[in-house]
Structures are given as structure tokens and as C-alpha cells.
Design an enzyme around this catalytic site. Structure first.
Site, mmCIF file in Angstrom:
data_model
loop_
_atom_site.group_PDB
_atom_site.id
_atom_site.type_symbol
_atom_site.label_atom_id
_atom_site.label_comp_id
_atom_site.label_asym_id
_atom_site.label_seq_id
_atom_site.Cartn_x
_atom_site.Cartn_y
_atom_site.Cartn_z
ATOM 1 C CE LYS A 194 -1.841 2.754 3.076
ATOM 2 N NZ LYS A 194 -2.091 3.797 2.027
ATOM 3 C CD GLU A 270 13.418 -0.171 8.884
ATOM 4 O OE1 GLU A 270 14.282 0.739 9.324
ATOM 5 O OE2 GLU A 270 13.608 -1.278 9.162
ATOM 6 C CD GLU A 403 10.981 12.145 11.879
ATOM 7 O OE1 GLU A 403 10.018 11.416 12.255
ATOM 8 O OE2 GLU A 403 11.733 11.617 10.965
HETATM 9 P P1 ADP Z 1 3.794 9.982 7.263
HETATM 10 O O1 ADP Z 1 3.986 10.785 8.691
HETATM 11 O O2 ADP Z 1 5.206 10.137 6.570
HETATM 12 O O3 ADP Z 1 2.746 10.683 6.585
HETATM 13 P P2 ADP Z 1 2.265 7.930 8.219
HETATM 14 O O4 ADP Z 1 2.951 7.083 9.335
HETATM 15 O O5 ADP Z 1 1.275 8.813 8.397
HETATM 16 O O6 ADP Z 1 3.375 8.609 7.619
HETATM 17 O O7 ADP Z 1 1.881 7.209 6.916
HETATM 18 C C1 ADP Z 1 2.728 5.916 6.515
HETATM 19 C C2 ADP Z 1 1.763 5.212 5.869
HETATM 20 O O8 ADP Z 1 0.944 4.627 6.767
HETATM 21 C C3 ADP Z 1 1.023 5.727 4.650
HETATM 22 O O9 ADP Z 1 0.744 4.567 3.717
HETATM 23 C C4 ADP Z 1 -0.308 5.724 5.405
HETATM 24 O O10 ADP Z 1 -1.483 5.654 4.536
HETATM 25 C C5 ADP Z 1 -0.430 4.819 6.138
HETATM 26 N N1 ADP Z 1 -1.188 4.922 7.415
HETATM 27 C C6 ADP Z 1 -1.519 5.968 8.092
HETATM 28 N N2 ADP Z 1 -2.452 5.641 9.231
HETATM 29 C C7 ADP Z 1 -2.565 4.290 9.239
HETATM 30 C C8 ADP Z 1 -3.264 3.347 9.754
HETATM 31 N N3 ADP Z 1 -4.124 4.072 11.054
HETATM 32 N N4 ADP Z 1 -3.361 2.005 9.730
HETATM 33 C C9 ADP Z 1 -2.302 1.648 8.878
HETATM 34 N N5 ADP Z 1 -1.561 2.389 8.126
HETATM 35 C C10 ADP Z 1 -1.913 3.609 8.089
#
Ligand code: ADP
Length: 500
Positions: A194, A270, A403
Site C-alpha cells: 500500500k 521503520e 521530528e
Molecule cells: P507520514 O507521517 O510519513 O505521513 P504515516 O505514518 O502517516 O507517515 O503514513 C505512512 C503510511 O501509513 C501511509 O501509507 C499511510 O497511508 C499509512 N497509514 C496511515 N494511518 C494508518 C493506519 N491507521 N493504519 C495503517 N496504515 C496507516
């Protein structure tokens, strides 16, 4: 920037055709699918603020079908049982196919995540190199290791696990897809990836290339698009996965790990970072300042392993600050596809608010804003641009602890090796720190004693295929990437023992 890169700044006919797709669908079981409810979301070019694509927004039931497709392909497609040299040859063919279209992929990546074009080319090349690295490694790997123990015959055999899930962020969409998929596929697993909702396009373009050239059996690689809270959460809660890998923020990492934990699905995270550079008094001040400014402005500071805390020996502190400020002021901010641009936009408006918010909060807690930063404008473009900023003062400040994910560094002096090391290690994060000095014995001492997954000497952000890279604490858990250990992570071990 080289001339060939400049020439490619014009979108290719293939990329134009791809971007003209009315709705970009997800790729499941070798077919293009839309969400059952028909919902879509828009993808925006961060450099212009304009919409460039409409993408299908999958929900739990749609995502579950992708996991079923991966599980079915694991059992029935022949991928998992294919002779290893044959599987590795396919990975090499994928690498070749991507490399052949490196400029198409780079244009898509540059547009989708606002990455300077030359840096996008380097990311695509990194994907290619990762596939080749794991294809070669998997051929020479030891899948059956004999263990010498008293009174027993014993060995460990290794098999692919099954369907594996990958949730990745928007800062290095294609490079990180490669770091995840290549070892998993090389080991014979099947995958569901995803991409982040901001940057799904390069992964979808990859599926077009794979499909056109019939490079993988159907269902071996599935790409699902959608929002984190729906499509991402559906992936992390699916009990049919045998492994899950998440790259992103610690906050979401916790949610994904909790969800996987409930199903006892092993998960690798990560996460973020708050890296330090410890700079001693014997460095070449101008050259070191140049490298750190390049690092913090590379991809507009949206790099988890960046040096965001610059710890500088008191004897050279003020000269070092001057050198940094001059360089940070002269960074050419511009549209990522324009030749001459050195720093592009942030990925979206939310990140701009986040970065500007941290500058405000840092100052409110007593930091000195010695280079102001703030919103930047690029003529003719209404993208998400900010200027580099430099804060100074006590490290007990929100902008030095948390961060930020933008072109913002926090600088502070230290007086002794012990103090430099102690300040570097005083963080909940533990990804990558660097030490800078001509005294290589001192460098080795400091680097080995960082409390982080990676310690770099006279450089920062050094990630090499073959060397384990991963974080500890709030920066990650469950294993790293790009090394033989990673291939091992995607192999299920079974110990076989016979008493003699
Ligand atoms: P960033 O801070 O870099 O935006 P996130 O941690 O918000 O990183 O997002 C990284 C990935 O995790 C993206 O693909 C996002 O769609 C996904 N994501 C965000 N929220 C959730 C969740 N509750 N469960 C699983 N995946 C998620």
C-alpha cells in the site's frame, strides 16, 4: 544537474498517457480493480498544487481480496516453489525493465512527491540496484545450514513465509517499495503493497510495466491504493499475512504493530528519527557545513535518517554557524522538474503547517531562530514551498526533541567528546548519527557508542546495499533493510533434529 537530466524535464508520451488515465485503479490478482463503493481520491503535484490524478480508494473488503489474491498466488502460482535461479532471473528482468524506463518512473516520482528530478532518477536507480542485489544474494544464499551439536544430527531449513504486507510512506515511494518488495519476492513470498495516499503513482506504473511484459505470475504482487485509516488499517489487521512491514511515523507504527500483534503477525517497523551530527574542532569547517546543509535540504528535509541536530565543538561553533547560514540562504528553491532547482516543495499543505508550527513552538520554548525559514514562493507555482531554517539554544526544546520532517536544523555547542556523545544519545529516537573529525580513532569510538542503528563517519545518510540499516527505540523494531539479514527475515526457519 546534467544535460541528459535537463532534457528529460519535458514529460514523455508514456507518462502523459499514464497521467491521462481517468481513474487509476488498484492492481489485484493481475487485474485492475476499483473500490466496490466507487470512491476515489485526488493526487496533487506538490510543486504546483495542482491535481494530477484520480485514484481508487479501497476499503476493507476490497483490501481483503488483495490479501486473498496474494495467499492464493503463494499456494498456486508456482512462485514460492520456483527454482531459485529462475525466480532470481525474473527479479533481474524486473530491474532491467524499470531501468529501461528510468526517466518515465522518475518523472512520475518527481511530479507525485515533489522530488527534485535528479534525486528522483537516483531513487529509481536505487530500486533497480535493490532488485539486483537481492536477486544475486538469493542465488548464493544458504537455505539449509547444518549445525554441529553433540549426539544429534541437526540443520535449519528456510522457506518463504507466505503473503507479506507492506505499508510505505510518501517521502521515498519507489525506493522504499524496492527495499520492501525485493527481499520478500527473492525469498519466494507474495506481496501486497500500500503506497501512501499522497504518492501512489510510481507503484501503479510499475504494475503496468509488470503486466505489459508479463514479468510476474498474477497475484504475486498486488498494489492497493487508499487512505491509511481504511486501506492501511485493513492491511495491518488482516490475519492471513505471514509478515508485515511498515515504514512511516512512530504514531502509526504503534497502531500497525498493535494490530499485527493481535493476530501474532510478525511486524517490522521503520520509523522516524532525530539524528545528530557530532562535529569536532579539527574538521574542515566549510566542507562539513556544505555536506550538512546539503543533507538537510535534500528532499526538503523529508528524510527520516537526516542530521537534524548539529552538535558543534565550542571552539569552532560561531564560524560553523556562519558557514551554514550562508549556504542555507543560497539554496535554490524551485519547481522539482526545473533544471537549477536544488530544493523542491514539501509533500502537502499539512506538512507546511507542521514545519512552520515547529518553528513557532521552538521559539516559544526559548530557541533562537538564527535563520528564519518560513513559507517560500516560487514564481508561477502555488506549491508547498518553505525555506531552510536554523534554530539554536538548549536542546531541551520541542524543535530539538521531536521530528519536524522539513529543512530545519537545530544547532548547539559541546565541549568534550563525552558531552558530544551524551547530547547525541539524549533522544527517544535511534536511527542514524554521524561523527565528523580527522581523528579516525575518535570517530570510531564515538560512532560505536551512538545509541542508534547506524553510526556514520565524516558523512551522513550513508545507506549501502549489504550493510544492515535499521532503527531502535522510537525509530524502529523488528529488523532492518538492504542486507543479508533482510533476506533472512523473509525466510521462515525450521530446525530439524535427529538424536544419534
Ligand atoms: P507520514 O507521517 O510519513 O505521513 P504515516 O505514518 O502517516 O507517515 O503514513 C505512512 C503510511 O501509513 C501511509 O501509507 C499511510 O497511508 C499509512 N497509514 C496511515 N494511518 C494508518 C493506519 N491507521 N493504519 C495503517 N496504515 C496507516
Amino acid at each position: 544537474m546534467s544535460t541528459s537530466v535537463e532534457k528529460k524535464a519535458e514529460l514523455s508520451p508514456e507518462v502523459v498517457r499514464f497521467l491521462n488515465t481517468s481513474v487509476h485503479r488498484s492492481y489485484v490478482g493481475g487485474r485492475w480493480v476499483e473500490a466496490a463503493d466507487g470512491e476515489t481520491f485526488d493526487v496533487v503535484d506538490p510543486g504546483s498544487g495542482k491535481k494530477i490524478a484520480t485514484v481508487t480508494s479501497l476499503k476493507k473488503a476490497d483490501v481483503d481480496k488483495a490479501v486473498d489474491a496474494a495467499a492464493d498466488a503463494f499456494k498456486n502460482s508456482g512462485w514460492a516453489t520456483m527454482p531459485i535461479p529462475e525466480r532470481c532471473a525474473i527479479l533481474h528482468r524486473i530491474a532491467d525493465a524499470v531501468e529501461k524506463q528510468i526517466h518515465n518512473f522518475a518523472q512520475i516520482e518527481s511530479l507525485d512527491c515533489g522530488k527534485i528530478y535528479a534525486q528522483a532518477v537516483a531513487d529509481i536507480q536505487n530500486f533497480v540496484d535493490t532488485f539486483r542485489y537481492f536477486a544475486d544474494l538469493a542465488q548464493a544464499f544458504n537455505y539449509r545450514s547444518v549445525i554441529a551439536v553433540k549426539h544429534h544430527e541437526a540443520w535449519v531449513a528456510r522457506h518463504p513465509w507466505g503473503p507479506c504486507g507492506f505499508i510505505i510512506p510518501w517521502n521515498f515511494p519507489f525506493l522504499l517499495a524496492g527495499w520492501g518488495l525485493a527481499p520478500a519476492l527473492a525469498a519466494g513470498n507474495t506481496c501486497v503493497l500500500k503506497p501512501a495516499e499522497d504518492t501512489p503513482l510510481s507503484a501503479l506504473y510499475l504494475c503496468h510495466v509488470l503486466q505489459e511484459q508479463e514479468l510476474l505470475p498474477s497475484g504475486v504482487l498486488n498494489v492497493v491504493t487508499g487512505f491509511g485509516e481504511t486501506a492501511g488499517a485493513a492491511l495491518s489487521s488482516n490475519p492471513k499475512f505471514r509478515r508485515m512491514s511498515f515504514t512511516g511515523s512512530p504514531e502509526v507504527g504503534r497502531l500497525v504493530a498493535e494490530s499485527c500483534g493481535r493476530n501474532l503477525v510478525p511486524v517490522k517497523c521503520e520509523l522516524g528519527g532525530k539524528g545528530a551530527a557530532v562535529i569536532f574542532e579539527d574538521v574542515d569547517i566549510a566542507a562539513t557545513a556544505e555536506k550538512l546543509v546539503q543533507a538537510i535540504t535534500f528532499h526538503s528535509g523529508q528524510v527520516c535518517c537526516d542530521a537534524t541536530r548539529w552538535l558543534v565543538h565550542r571552539d569552532i561553533y560561531s564560524d560553523f554557524v556562519d558557514e551554514c547560514i550562508t549556504r542555507m540562504k543560497s539554496v535554490q528553491i524551485g519547481y522539482p522538474m526545473d533544471p537549477g532547482s536544488q530544493m523542491g516543495p514539501l509533500v502537502n499543505a499539512k506538512q507546511v503547517s507542521r514545519v512552520l508550527g515547529y518553528l513557532k513552538k521552538g521559539v516559544a520554548e526559548g530557541a533562537d531562530l538564527i535563520l528564519e525559514g518560513g513559507a517560500a514562493t516560487v514564481p508561477g507555482k502555488s506549491g508547498f514551498y518553505v525555506k531552510p531554517a536554523l534554530l539554536a539554544g538548549s536542546l531541551n526544546n520541542v524543535a530539538a526533541r521531536e521530528e519536524i520532517f522539513g529543512p530545519v536544523a537545530f544547532i548547539a555547542p559541546f565541549s568534550s567528546e563525552d558531552e558530544g556523545l551524551q547530547l547525541a544519545n539524549d533522544t527517544e529516537y535511534g536511527l542514524g548519527n554521524s561523527v565528523w573529525s580527522q581523528d579516525l580513532a575518535r570517530c570510531a569510538r564515538v560512532a560505536e557508542n551512538f545509541r542508534s542503528g547506524n553510526g556514520w563517519i565524516n558523512a551522513h545518510n550513508v545507506i549501502v546495499h549489504g550493510v544492515p540499516y535499521g532503527g531502535i527505540g522510537k525509530s524502529g523494531m523488528g529488523g532492518g533493510v538492504v542486507s543479508p539479514d533482510t533476506l533472512n527475515d523473509y525466510l521462515r526457519p525450521i530446525s530439524v533434529v535427529r538424536p544419534l
